[in-house]
Design a protein around this motif. Structure first.
Motif, PDB file in Angstrom:
ATOM      1  N   UNK A   6      -1.298   8.969  10.045  1.00 21.80           N
ATOM      2  CA  UNK A   6      -1.177   8.563  11.445  1.00 21.80           C
ATOM      3  C   UNK A   6      -2.531   8.198  12.035  1.00 21.80           C
ATOM      4  N   UNK A   7      -3.547   8.971  11.688  1.00 27.99           N
ATOM      5  CA  UNK A   7      -4.898   8.666  12.181  1.00 27.99           C
ATOM      6  C   UNK A   7      -5.351   7.299  11.681  1.00 27.99           C
ATOM      7  N   UNK A   8      -5.098   7.018  10.404  1.00 24.81           N
ATOM      8  CA  UNK A   8      -5.486   5.724   9.828  1.00 24.81           C
ATOM      9  C   UNK A   8      -4.762   4.588  10.537  1.00 24.81           C
ATOM     10  N   UNK A  12      -6.589   1.627  12.626  1.00 23.22           N
ATOM     11  CA  UNK A  12      -6.428   0.227  12.246  1.00 23.22           C
ATOM     12  C   UNK A  12      -5.940  -0.605  13.418  1.00 23.22           C
ATOM     13  N   UNK A  13      -5.018  -0.083  14.187  1.00 25.76           N
ATOM     14  CA  UNK A  13      -4.523  -0.804  15.362  1.00 25.76           C
ATOM     15  C   UNK A  13      -5.648  -1.026  16.372  1.00 25.76           C
ATOM     16  N   UNK A  14      -6.466  -0.003  16.575  1.00 24.88           N
ATOM     17  CA  UNK A  14      -7.567  -0.123  17.533  1.00 24.88           C
ATOM     18  C   UNK A  14      -8.570  -1.183  17.080  1.00 24.88           C
ATOM     19  N   UNK A  15      -8.853  -1.231  15.779  1.00 25.42           N
ATOM     20  CA  UNK A  15      -9.801  -2.222  15.262  1.00 25.42           C
ATOM     21  C   UNK A  15      -9.258  -3.630  15.454  1.00 25.42           C
ATOM     22  N   UNK A  16      -7.993  -3.835  15.086  1.00 22.60           N
ATOM     23  CA  UNK A  16      -7.408  -5.175  15.158  1.00 22.60           C
ATOM     24  C   UNK A  16      -7.272  -5.637  16.604  1.00 22.60           C
ATOM     25  N   UNK A  22     -11.874  -8.250  15.333  1.00 19.67           N
ATOM     26  CA  UNK A  22     -10.926  -9.105  14.626  1.00 19.67           C
ATOM     27  C   UNK A  22     -11.531 -10.472  14.337  1.00 19.67           C
ATOM     28  N   UNK A  23     -12.278 -11.015  15.291  1.00 22.52           N
ATOM     29  CA  UNK A  23     -12.876 -12.343  15.084  1.00 22.52           C
ATOM     30  C   UNK A  23     -13.891 -12.310  13.956  1.00 22.52           C
ATOM     31  N   UNK A  24     -14.821 -11.351  14.016  1.00 24.19           N
ATOM     32  CA  UNK A  24     -15.897 -11.342  13.026  1.00 24.19           C
ATOM     33  C   UNK A  24     -15.407 -10.960  11.630  1.00 24.19           C
ATOM     34  N   UNK A  25     -14.390 -10.112  11.532  1.00 23.37           N
ATOM     35  CA  UNK A  25     -13.917  -9.694  10.217  1.00 23.37           C
ATOM     36  C   UNK A  25     -12.927 -10.675   9.610  1.00 23.37           C
ATOM     37  N   UNK A  26     -12.184 -11.415  10.442  1.00 21.87           N
ATOM     38  CA  UNK A  26     -11.123 -12.271   9.927  1.00 21.87           C
ATOM     39  C   UNK A  26     -11.398 -13.758  10.153  1.00 21.87           C
ATOM     40  N   UNK A  97     -14.453  10.541   8.476  1.00 22.01           N
ATOM     41  CA  UNK A  97     -15.035   9.454   7.701  1.00 22.01           C
ATOM     42  C   UNK A  97     -13.969   8.794   6.816  1.00 22.01           C
ATOM     43  N   UNK A  98     -13.120   9.614   6.185  1.00 21.62           N
ATOM     44  CA  UNK A  98     -12.102   9.066   5.307  1.00 21.62           C
ATOM     45  C   UNK A  98     -11.133   8.162   6.041  1.00 21.62           C
ATOM     46  N   UNK A  99     -10.647   8.602   7.205  1.00 22.62           N
ATOM     47  CA  UNK A  99      -9.713   7.791   7.984  1.00 22.62           C
ATOM     48  C   UNK A  99     -10.376   6.496   8.455  1.00 22.62           C
ATOM     49  N   UNK A 100     -11.612   6.603   8.925  1.00 25.74           N
ATOM     50  CA  UNK A 100     -12.331   5.416   9.375  1.00 25.74           C
ATOM     51  C   UNK A 100     -12.559   4.442   8.225  1.00 25.74           C
ATOM     52  N   UNK A 101     -12.928   4.988   7.077  1.00 27.30           N
ATOM     53  CA  UNK A 101     -13.211   4.105   5.932  1.00 27.30           C
ATOM     54  C   UNK A 101     -11.962   3.354   5.494  1.00 27.30           C
ATOM     55  N   UNK A 102     -10.846   4.039   5.378  1.00 26.79           N
ATOM     56  CA  UNK A 102      -9.622   3.378   4.937  1.00 26.79           C
ATOM     57  C   UNK A 102      -9.199   2.302   5.929  1.00 26.79           C
ATOM     58  N   UNK A 103      -9.268   2.614   7.215  1.00 23.30           N
ATOM     59  CA  UNK A 103      -8.875   1.626   8.226  1.00 23.30           C
ATOM     60  C   UNK A 103      -9.762   0.389   8.179  1.00 23.30           C
TER      61      UNK A 103
END
Length: 240
Positions: A6-8, A12-16, A22-26, A97-103
């Motif tokens: 759920x954290x991941x 991920x939703x917050x990043x996108x 979203x612009x710089x990564x995609x 760190x793990x959740x952030x890295x996966x997202x």
């Protein structure tokens, strides 16, 4: 397990949903590949430009996610006192760190998939000669650069400062290490400097795998070493 998933998903939703992330990564890497491949000229030595630029820019995407977006996210959480609230929960720096890295890696994976799709559909991209080495190089590159990003995010007090520091690390590294400018087009002195940067082993290994050359065990060990050292320091230095 359900909690970390759920954290991941939330991360991920917050990043996108962040337009700049979203612009710089995609979008930005896809614009870059269009600009770089307009001429259609092969590299010195005859390699089609698309076969070099797609694997190179995949490391560019990883670098954006790990060196710029990731530390800024952690620093923003610190600045907004989100981390202080997490301190009262069973969450540990390793779990965070793990959740952030996966997202962030899921976002980088999506950016890489877009590059491959554009290269294959629009520019006749060749399939990787050794997919196993390509995948291994991508993962090791992501781990090694993430360690540096986590180290920045572990101590920087504000999101703006983290973004400035991340960009200051990211841009010189991508241009000199071969993630934007092919090594074949660089002078000998530029290549020598680029070889000393943490991004260079990832760029060289993923290109070797794509083009069918042998991967360097030394380069892979360097990436593992960078990951272990920087991530270990980041966990020790982490400030809530």
């Amino acid at each position: 397990m359900k909690g970390i998933t759920q954290v991941i998903a939330v991360e991920l939703k917050l990043i996108i949903r962040d337009p700049m992330s979203a612009f710089f990564a995609l979008a930005f890497p896809t614009i870059m590949i269009w600009v770089k491949l307009r001429s259609g000229k092969p590299l010195p030595g005859g390699l089609p430009s698309v076969d070099a630029n797609v694997p190179m820019l995949s490391i560019f995407v990883i670098g954006l996610a790990t060196l710029v977006i990731l530390p800024a996210t952690l620093a923003q959480y610190r600045e907004r006192r989100v981390l202080k609230r997490l301190l009262a929960t069973p969450a540990s720096p390793g779990m965070l760190f793990g959740a952030q890295w996966i997202a962030h890696m899921l976002m980088a994976l999506l950016g890489t998939a877009l590059l491959i799709a554009i290269g294959a559909i629009g520019y006749d991209l060749s399939a990787p000669a050794n997919p196993g080495i390509v995948v291994l190089a991508w993962v090791l590159g992501a781990l090694s650069l993430s360690g540096i990003g986590f180290l920045l995010g572990a101590v920087v007090p504000s999101g703006r400062t983290a973004t400035v520091l991340g960009l200051s690390v990211f841009f010189p590294m991508v241009f000199i290490s071969g993630a934007v400018i092919p090594r074949e087009s660089m002078s000998g002195s530029m290549r020598a400097i680029g070889d000393m940067l943490p991004m260079a082993p990832a760029v060289q290994t993923i290109r070797n795998g794509w083009e069918g050359h042998a991967a360097s065990p030394v380069a892979m060990l360097v990436m593992v070493g960078i990951c272990l050292v920087t991530a270990g320091i980041a966990v020790k230095a982490f400030r809530w």
